[in-house]
Write a protein that holds these residues in place. Structure first.
Motif, PDB file in Angstrom:
ATOM      1  N   ILE A 111       0.783  -0.974  -0.158  1.00 24.93           N
ATOM      2  CA  ILE A 111      -0.044  -0.016   0.193  1.00 24.93           C
ATOM      3  C   ILE A 111       0.920   1.388  -0.068  1.00 24.93           C
ATOM      4  O   ILE A 111       2.169   1.348   0.501  1.00 24.93           O
ATOM      5  CB  ILE A 111      -0.896  -0.008   1.050  1.00 24.93           C
ATOM      6  N   GLY A 112       0.348   2.275  -0.415  1.00 33.76           N
ATOM      7  CA  GLY A 112       1.140   3.527  -0.599  1.00 33.76           C
ATOM      8  C   GLY A 112       0.312   4.404   0.404  1.00 33.76           C
ATOM      9  O   GLY A 112      -0.167   3.956   1.464  1.00 33.76           O
ATOM     10  N   GLY A 113       0.577   5.668   0.374  1.00 30.80           N
ATOM     11  CA  GLY A 113       0.030   6.718   1.166  1.00 30.80           C
ATOM     12  C   GLY A 113      -0.776   7.613   1.067  1.00 30.80           C
ATOM     13  O   GLY A 113      -1.367   8.550   1.779  1.00 30.80           O
ATOM     14  N   ASP A 114      -1.232   7.590  -0.311  1.00 33.91           N
ATOM     15  CA  ASP A 114      -2.325   8.899  -1.000  1.00 33.91           C
ATOM     16  C   ASP A 114      -3.606   8.442  -0.222  1.00 33.91           C
ATOM     17  O   ASP A 114      -3.846   7.515   0.165  1.00 33.91           O
ATOM     18  CB  ASP A 114      -2.193   8.476  -2.443  1.00 33.91           C
ATOM     19  N   GLU A 115      -4.131   9.732  -0.118  1.00 31.03           N
ATOM     20  CA  GLU A 115      -5.569   9.657   0.327  1.00 31.03           C
ATOM     21  C   GLU A 115      -6.731   9.258  -0.686  1.00 31.03           C
ATOM     22  O   GLU A 115      -7.755   8.870  -0.376  1.00 31.03           O
ATOM     23  CB  GLU A 115      -5.972  10.965   0.911  1.00 31.03           C
ATOM     24  N   ALA A 116      -6.377   9.358  -2.129  1.00 30.08           N
ATOM     25  CA  ALA A 116      -7.372   8.937  -2.985  1.00 30.08           C
ATOM     26  C   ALA A 116      -7.231   7.510  -3.347  1.00 30.08           C
ATOM     27  O   ALA A 116      -6.036   6.714  -3.211  1.00 30.08           O
ATOM     28  CB  ALA A 116      -6.874   9.567  -4.345  1.00 30.08           C
ATOM     29  N   PHE A 117      -8.237   6.772  -3.621  1.00 31.00           N
ATOM     30  CA  PHE A 117      -8.251   5.292  -3.762  1.00 31.00           C
ATOM     31  C   PHE A 117      -8.485   4.845  -5.191  1.00 31.00           C
ATOM     32  O   PHE A 117      -9.016   5.615  -5.945  1.00 31.00           O
ATOM     33  CB  PHE A 117      -9.360   4.437  -2.905  1.00 31.00           C
ATOM     34  N   LEU A 118      -8.223   3.659  -5.620  1.00 28.84           N
ATOM     35  CA  LEU A 118      -8.290   3.240  -6.817  1.00 28.84           C
ATOM     36  C   LEU A 118      -9.781   2.577  -6.750  1.00 28.84           C
ATOM     37  O   LEU A 118     -10.202   2.090  -5.902  1.00 28.84           O
ATOM     38  CB  LEU A 118      -7.270   1.799  -6.969  1.00 28.84           C
ATOM     39  N   ARG A 119     -10.102   3.041  -8.105  1.00 32.76           N
ATOM     40  CA  ARG A 119     -11.557   2.431  -8.404  1.00 32.76           C
ATOM     41  C   ARG A 119     -11.795   1.341  -9.431  1.00 32.76           C
ATOM     42  O   ARG A 119     -10.829   1.045 -10.107  1.00 32.76           O
ATOM     43  CB  ARG A 119     -12.430   3.771  -8.579  1.00 32.76           C
ATOM     44  N   ASP A 120     -12.934   0.863  -9.569  1.00 27.72           N
ATOM     45  CA  ASP A 120     -13.205   0.011 -10.609  1.00 27.72           C
ATOM     46  C   ASP A 120     -12.754   0.531 -12.117  1.00 27.72           C
ATOM     47  O   ASP A 120     -13.138   1.475 -12.448  1.00 27.72           O
ATOM     48  CB  ASP A 120     -14.737  -0.207 -10.619  1.00 27.72           C
ATOM     49  N   GLY A 121     -11.876  -0.473 -12.685  1.00 23.47           N
ATOM     50  CA  GLY A 121     -11.397  -0.281 -13.821  1.00 23.47           C
ATOM     51  C   GLY A 121      -9.960   0.551 -14.121  1.00 23.47           C
ATOM     52  O   GLY A 121      -9.455   0.805 -15.071  1.00 23.47           O
ATOM     53  N   GLU A 122      -9.686   1.062 -12.910  1.00 25.24           N
ATOM     54  CA  GLU A 122      -8.354   1.815 -12.627  1.00 25.24           C
ATOM     55  C   GLU A 122      -7.095   0.812 -12.620  1.00 25.24           C
ATOM     56  O   GLU A 122      -7.404  -0.275 -12.623  1.00 25.24           O
ATOM     57  CB  GLU A 122      -8.528   2.783 -11.728  1.00 25.24           C
ATOM     58  N   ARG A 123      -5.939   1.403 -13.028  1.00 25.52           N
ATOM     59  CA  ARG A 123      -4.774   0.493 -12.807  1.00 25.52           C
ATOM     60  C   ARG A 123      -3.756   1.004 -11.743  1.00 25.52           C
ATOM     61  O   ARG A 123      -3.878   2.110 -11.403  1.00 25.52           O
ATOM     62  CB  ARG A 123      -4.246   0.658 -14.172  1.00 25.52           C
ATOM     63  N   PHE A 124      -2.847   0.236 -11.603  1.00 24.67           N
ATOM     64  CA  PHE A 124      -1.683   0.295 -10.916  1.00 24.67           C
ATOM     65  C   PHE A 124      -0.613   1.126 -11.597  1.00 24.67           C
ATOM     66  O   PHE A 124      -0.271   0.668 -12.723  1.00 24.67           O
ATOM     67  CB  PHE A 124      -1.055  -0.988 -10.191  1.00 24.67           C
ATOM     68  N   GLU A 125      -0.097   2.193 -11.218  1.00 26.44           N
ATOM     69  CA  GLU A 125       0.922   2.989 -11.958  1.00 26.44           C
ATOM     70  C   GLU A 125       2.348   2.302 -11.788  1.00 26.44           C
ATOM     71  O   GLU A 125       3.090   2.324 -12.270  1.00 26.44           O
ATOM     72  CB  GLU A 125       0.983   4.495 -11.656  1.00 26.44           C
ATOM     73  N   ASP A 126       2.466   1.975 -10.545  1.00 27.62           N
ATOM     74  CA  ASP A 126       3.763   1.290 -10.014  1.00 27.62           C
ATOM     75  C   ASP A 126       3.637  -0.033 -10.047  1.00 27.62           C
ATOM     76  O   ASP A 126       3.050  -0.825  -9.063  1.00 27.62           O
ATOM     77  CB  ASP A 126       4.103   1.872  -8.661  1.00 27.62           C
ATOM     78  N   THR A 127       4.603  -0.982 -10.583  1.00 24.11           N
ATOM     79  CA  THR A 127       4.356  -2.393 -10.698  1.00 24.11           C
ATOM     80  C   THR A 127       6.070  -2.861 -10.676  1.00 24.11           C
ATOM     81  O   THR A 127       7.010  -2.147 -11.480  1.00 24.11           O
ATOM     82  CB  THR A 127       3.762  -3.025 -12.015  1.00 24.11           C
ATOM     83  N   GLN A 128       6.022  -3.908 -10.392  1.00 20.07           N
ATOM     84  CA  GLN A 128       7.400  -4.835 -10.300  1.00 20.07           C
ATOM     85  C   GLN A 128       7.155  -6.159 -10.925  1.00 20.07           C
ATOM     86  O   GLN A 128       6.417  -6.741 -10.277  1.00 20.07           O
ATOM     87  CB  GLN A 128       8.046  -4.929  -8.773  1.00 20.07           C
ATOM     88  N   SER A 129       7.836  -6.238 -12.050  1.00 20.92           N
ATOM     89  CA  SER A 129       7.668  -7.581 -12.706  1.00 20.92           C
ATOM     90  C   SER A 129       8.139  -8.992 -11.869  1.00 20.92           C
ATOM     91  O   SER A 129       9.030  -8.595 -10.961  1.00 20.92           O
ATOM     92  CB  SER A 129       8.588  -7.632 -14.005  1.00 20.92           C
ATOM     93  N   ALA A 130       7.959 -10.171 -12.673  1.00 22.45           N
ATOM     94  CA  ALA A 130       8.291 -11.352 -11.847  1.00 22.45           C
ATOM     95  C   ALA A 130       9.961 -11.361 -12.034  1.00 22.45           C
ATOM     96  O   ALA A 130      10.593 -10.891 -12.972  1.00 22.45           O
ATOM     97  CB  ALA A 130       7.861 -12.586 -12.392  1.00 22.45           C
ATOM     98  N   LEU A 131      10.455 -11.881 -10.997  1.00 17.81           N
ATOM     99  CA  LEU A 131      12.007 -12.238 -10.930  1.00 17.81           C
ATOM    100  C   LEU A 131      12.194 -13.587 -11.796  1.00 17.81           C
ATOM    101  O   LEU A 131      11.673 -14.694 -10.891  1.00 17.81           O
ATOM    102  CB  LEU A 131      12.451 -12.143  -9.609  1.00 17.81           C
TER     103      LEU A 131
END
Length: 154
Positions: A116-136
């Motif tokens: 989890i991050g610290g922003d006060e706004a939350f992800l809603r239906d259909g939105e996407r994660f901006e920060d991802t880390q691929s499989a090792l």
């Protein structure tokens, strides 16, 4: 009469053992039906999904909060788009959260872990994660280690 009772008891015990193995196999395979509750959809884009599969779990702080609905290649970005079904009760995932593909144990199943991050706004239906880390990928890691070691010795 006593022999018949013994045979029925052994048969019932064997049936219970087979039934327990079937239940265990269904739970381990991920084919068991979910809670049937309401979900909402989130997306994440990864460079490499490794061995991630549909129905893989999605967890936050070690607690399962959803399942992977599907994985497809985005024809514009050439990245893997992972569609996730998140439990409707978990409606407070901050928009700056990170979705990572991690492995359970050394060679276990792969799943998505959300930090989890610290922003006060939350992800809603259909939105996407901006920060991802691929499989090792272990093979790539070993290759980089070996090439790094060879280059240093020359």
């Amino acid at each position: 009469m006593r022999m018949r009772t013994l045979e029925i008891s052994v048969g019932a015990f064997m049936l219970a053992g087979v039934l327990a193995l079937v239940v265990l196999a269904v739970k381990v395979s991920g084919l068991s039906p979910g809670s049937g509750g309401e979900t909402y959809e989130l997306n994440a884009y990864f460079d490499n999904t490794g061995a991630l599969k549909p129905r893989s779990r999605i967890s936050m702080a070690g607690v399962t909060i959803g399942k992977v609905k599907g994985i497809e290649l985005d024809k514009v970005t050439y990245m893997a788009r992972v569609v996730m079904d998140i439990d409707q009760q978990i409606d407070n995932i901050p928009i700056d959260s990170t979705a990572s593909i991690v492995t359970a144990g050394l060679l276990g199943e792969q799943y998505i872990s959300i930090s989890i991050g610290g922003d006060e706004a939350f992800l809603r239906d259909g939105e996407r994660f901006e920060d991802t880390q691929s499989a090792l990928i272990i093979e790539e890691l070993i290759g980089k280690f070996l090439l790094g070691t060879v280059n240093k010795s020359q």
